[in-house]
Scaffold this active site. Sequence first.
Site, PDB file in Angstrom:
ATOM      1  N   ASN A   1      -4.276  -3.923  -2.311  1.00  0.00           N
ATOM      2  CA  ASN A   1      -4.087  -4.150  -3.751  1.00  0.00           C
ATOM      3  C   ASN A   1      -3.077  -5.253  -4.082  1.00  0.00           C
ATOM      4  O   ASN A   1      -3.196  -5.896  -5.103  1.00  0.00           O
ATOM      5  CB  ASN A   1      -3.732  -2.840  -4.459  1.00  0.00           C
ATOM      6  CG  ASN A   1      -2.543  -2.148  -3.854  1.00  0.00           C
ATOM      7  OD1 ASN A   1      -2.086  -2.506  -2.773  1.00  0.00           O
ATOM      8  ND2 ASN A   1      -2.029  -1.160  -4.549  1.00  0.00           N
TER       9      ASN A   1
ATOM     10  N   CYS B   1      -0.629   2.156  -6.402  1.00  0.00           N
ATOM     11  CA  CYS B   1      -0.258   3.442  -5.788  1.00  0.00           C
ATOM     12  C   CYS B   1       0.592   4.318  -6.701  1.00  0.00           C
ATOM     13  O   CYS B   1       0.483   5.526  -6.697  1.00  0.00           O
ATOM     14  CB  CYS B   1       0.510   3.166  -4.508  1.00  0.00           C
ATOM     15  SG  CYS B   1       1.864   2.015  -4.788  1.00  0.00           S
TER      16      CYS B   1
ATOM     17  N   GLU C   1       4.712   3.812   2.888  1.00  0.00           N
ATOM     18  CA  GLU C   1       4.462   3.690   1.447  1.00  0.00           C
ATOM     19  C   GLU C   1       3.032   4.129   1.204  1.00  0.00           C
ATOM     20  O   GLU C   1       2.094   3.361   1.430  1.00  0.00           O
ATOM     21  CB  GLU C   1       4.653   2.235   1.002  1.00  0.00           C
ATOM     22  CG  GLU C   1       6.071   1.740   1.086  1.00  0.00           C
ATOM     23  CD  GLU C   1       6.984   2.383   0.052  1.00  0.00           C
ATOM     24  OE1 GLU C   1       6.483   3.120  -0.826  1.00  0.00           O
ATOM     25  OE2 GLU C   1       8.197   2.163   0.131  1.00  0.00           O
TER      26      GLU C   1
ATOM     27  N   GLU D   1      11.457   0.733   0.131  1.00  0.00           N
ATOM     28  CA  GLU D   1      11.364  -0.723   0.161  1.00  0.00           C
ATOM     29  C   GLU D   1      12.236  -1.266  -0.968  1.00  0.00           C
ATOM     30  O   GLU D   1      12.632  -0.554  -1.883  1.00  0.00           O
ATOM     31  CB  GLU D   1       9.904  -1.163  -0.004  1.00  0.00           C
ATOM     32  CG  GLU D   1       9.073  -0.747   1.191  1.00  0.00           C
ATOM     33  CD  GLU D   1       7.744  -1.453   1.330  1.00  0.00           C
ATOM     34  OE1 GLU D   1       6.971  -1.471   0.364  1.00  0.00           O
ATOM     35  OE2 GLU D   1       7.477  -1.982   2.429  1.00  0.00           O
TER      36      GLU D   1
HETATM   37  P1  NAD Z   1      -5.839   2.526   4.064  1.00  0.00           P
HETATM   38  O1  NAD Z   1      -4.956   3.650   4.440  1.00  0.00           O
HETATM   39  O2  NAD Z   1      -7.293   2.696   4.209  1.00  0.00           O
HETATM   40  O3  NAD Z   1      -5.449   1.227   4.914  1.00  0.00           O
HETATM   41  C1  NAD Z   1      -4.153   0.691   4.910  1.00  0.00           C
HETATM   42  C2  NAD Z   1      -3.977  -0.203   6.111  1.00  0.00           C
HETATM   43  O4  NAD Z   1      -3.913   0.597   7.293  1.00  0.00           O
HETATM   44  C3  NAD Z   1      -5.099  -1.200   6.337  1.00  0.00           C
HETATM   45  O5  NAD Z   1      -4.532  -2.436   6.737  1.00  0.00           O
HETATM   46  C4  NAD Z   1      -5.892  -0.571   7.471  1.00  0.00           C
HETATM   47  O6  NAD Z   1      -6.588  -1.514   8.262  1.00  0.00           O
HETATM   48  C5  NAD Z   1      -4.780   0.069   8.282  1.00  0.00           C
HETATM   49  N1  NAD Z   1      -5.186   1.182   9.142  1.00  0.00           N
HETATM   50  C6  NAD Z   1      -6.206   2.053   8.977  1.00  0.00           C
HETATM   51  N2  NAD Z   1      -6.222   2.954   9.987  1.00  0.00           N
HETATM   52  C7  NAD Z   1      -5.189   2.662  10.806  1.00  0.00           C
HETATM   53  C8  NAD Z   1      -4.673   3.228  11.998  1.00  0.00           C
HETATM   54  N3  NAD Z   1      -5.221   4.306  12.558  1.00  0.00           N
HETATM   55  N4  NAD Z   1      -3.586   2.663  12.562  1.00  0.00           N
HETATM   56  C9  NAD Z   1      -2.985   1.582  11.995  1.00  0.00           C
HETATM   57  N5  NAD Z   1      -3.438   0.999  10.869  1.00  0.00           N
HETATM   58  C10 NAD Z   1      -4.525   1.527  10.269  1.00  0.00           C
HETATM   59  O7  NAD Z   1      -5.430   2.150   2.562  1.00  0.00           O
HETATM   60  P2  NAD Z   1      -6.124   1.105   1.583  1.00  0.00           P
HETATM   61  O8  NAD Z   1      -7.445   1.666   1.180  1.00  0.00           O
HETATM   62  O9  NAD Z   1      -6.058  -0.258   2.173  1.00  0.00           O
HETATM   63  O10 NAD Z   1      -5.107   1.146   0.353  1.00  0.00           O
HETATM   64  C11 NAD Z   1      -5.141   2.124  -0.628  1.00  0.00           C
HETATM   65  C12 NAD Z   1      -4.086   3.180  -0.362  1.00  0.00           C
HETATM   66  O11 NAD Z   1      -2.810   2.566  -0.207  1.00  0.00           O
HETATM   67  C13 NAD Z   1      -3.932   4.139  -1.513  1.00  0.00           C
HETATM   68  O12 NAD Z   1      -3.786   5.447  -1.038  1.00  0.00           O
HETATM   69  C14 NAD Z   1      -2.666   3.681  -2.182  1.00  0.00           C
HETATM   70  O13 NAD Z   1      -2.008   4.663  -2.928  1.00  0.00           O
HETATM   71  C15 NAD Z   1      -1.862   3.214  -1.032  1.00  0.00           C
HETATM   72  N6  NAD Z   1      -0.829   2.268  -1.483  1.00  0.00           N
HETATM   73  C16 NAD Z   1       0.471   2.659  -1.458  1.00  0.00           C
HETATM   74  C17 NAD Z   1       1.464   1.798  -1.912  1.00  0.00           C
HETATM   75  C18 NAD Z   1       2.907   2.201  -1.914  1.00  0.00           C
HETATM   76  O14 NAD Z   1       3.767   1.325  -1.958  1.00  0.00           O
HETATM   77  N7  NAD Z   1       3.258   3.464  -1.861  1.00  0.00           N
HETATM   78  C19 NAD Z   1       1.111   0.525  -2.372  1.00  0.00           C
HETATM   79  C20 NAD Z   1      -0.229   0.166  -2.375  1.00  0.00           C
HETATM   80  C21 NAD Z   1      -1.192   1.042  -1.914  1.00  0.00           C
END
Ligand code: NAD
Length: 485
Positions: free
Chosen positions: A154, A285, A251, A459
């Site tokens: 995002n 998020c 996060e 962060e």
């Molecule tokens: P996701 O969990 O599907 O993926 C996040 C990242 O993790 C990607 O780069 C993905 O390739 C990687 N990944 C996936 N499996 C992995 C593994 N087993 N080991 C290491 N890396 C792995 O999330 P998304 O769909 O990209 O993003 C949406 C989510 O992120 C939502 O739940 C949102 O709330 C959260 N988010 C949180 C924040 C925050 O600051 N708290 C900010 C933005 C998004």
Amino acid sequence: MTYPTQPTASHFIDGEYVEDTAGTPIDVIYPATGEVIGRLHSATPAIIEKALTAARRAQAEWAKMSGMERGRILRRAADLMRERNHELSVLETYDTGKPYQETSVADATSAADALEYFGGMAATLTGQHIQLGENWVYTRREPLGVCVGIGAWNYPTQIACWKGAPAMACGNAMVFKPSETTPLCALKVAEILVEAGLPKGVYNVVQGLGDVGAALVTDPRVDKVSLTGSVLTGKKVYAAAAAGMKHVTMELGGKSPLLVFDDAHLDNAVGGAILGNFYSSGQVCSNGTRVFVQKGIKDAFLNRLSERLERAVIGDPMDPATSFGPMVSQRQMEIVEGYIAKGIEDGARLVCGGSRLNRDGFWLQPTVFADVTDDMTIAREEIFGPVMAVLDFDSEEEVMLRANATEFGLSAGVFTSDMTRAHRVVAGFEAGSCFINSYNDAPVEAPFGGVKMSGVGRENSSAAIEHYSQLKSVFVRMTDVEAPY
Ligand code: NAD
């Protein structure tokens, strides 16, 4: 299709672009049209090896530089990002589909803030002197070593810098893996850092899906992992990092409450709810997706909200007048559509939106459900799309119990003109980032992060320094050593 600032290869390692076409192809899709605008390749084991070797080597030299020298480079990179805000914002819009109206004020600018803030802080990082009579202890604030950053889709530019800037300020090197859905922006960040004078290998970008992330997390040369992603991924990454006793920042997701009391300023409350649900098409998020509205103001709130949603300008994200863009991907659009269907099935009342837009790309209408109850799926699970759930409440005591009845704890907000109540309410919130008469502000000066399943660590702000450095304590004896024999 060509677009400005198109990266020349998939990865950026040791100061230059690197390609390995043996990796699984990753298509880059412009969400506003569904067109493929580029093809990159997932990192092969050879690419991962190259990145970690470069980071390990570069880190040792980077840590030897003074904080002032390191900070100057980060601040120069911040200046370059601001100078190139237009082209970086256009790239962010191609990567994510978010409207230029947003990306031009919230992405490269926020990334530059992080580089400037932590760049300024680098020279101030010190240990402590602890006098113990004639003897004394001093502490050295040391880097952790090689940090891995893993991003969500995002805020690709912002996430690359929110992780990279504090890591580098503390003398660490970073290998950053962007989300496979938005792989472009972090490459530009790496390019700009090198242009600003960053030694080669200090900040590297490798592409890939979860398997590449997992390979990085488990590599013994990695000392710290910072993930922005879903709770599901967070659990896996946290567990893998624990096996190597690595430092982590997580996060993760949220289902945050936004409380609107009868005495709230109506338009401000509606504005907060709009920002906290529809900015970036709801793909934030910290969004306040459970909007609890006190019964006395409910009708006025819903009427005003509907009126103001009519004013959303949905269209070409590159047009500066556009204020609402597409979802990031076909998959995310389908997930959100599934939740909308579930809301209707569970008996929530659809007030606005609810449908796909009839155009190419991944477009959904801003959607509002009223009469939502706590047990409904749309009130319990993170949707990560433009879907607001409005719930009614009677008393403060009741709404506090309901607001906290979630496994998540990222953010929470309250709109009221009673300041005593506002502070009492935020003290009772089980959440890391709270807002009074506002929603979703994220200045670099303030700590950002969640409690409960929404994550660990913080962060931004000086708090981030604790998560990218460690203290070594050194006992210095000035007196004789008195051994028993
Ligand atoms: P996701 O969990 O599907 O993926 C996040 C990242 O993790 C990607 O780069 C993905 O390739 C990687 N990944 C996936 N499996 C992995 C593994 N087993 N080991 C290491 N890396 C792995 O999330 P998304 O769909 O990209 O993003 C949406 C989510 O992120 C939502 O739940 C949102 O709330 C959260 N988010 C949180 C924040 C925050 O600051 N708290 C900010 C933005 C998004």
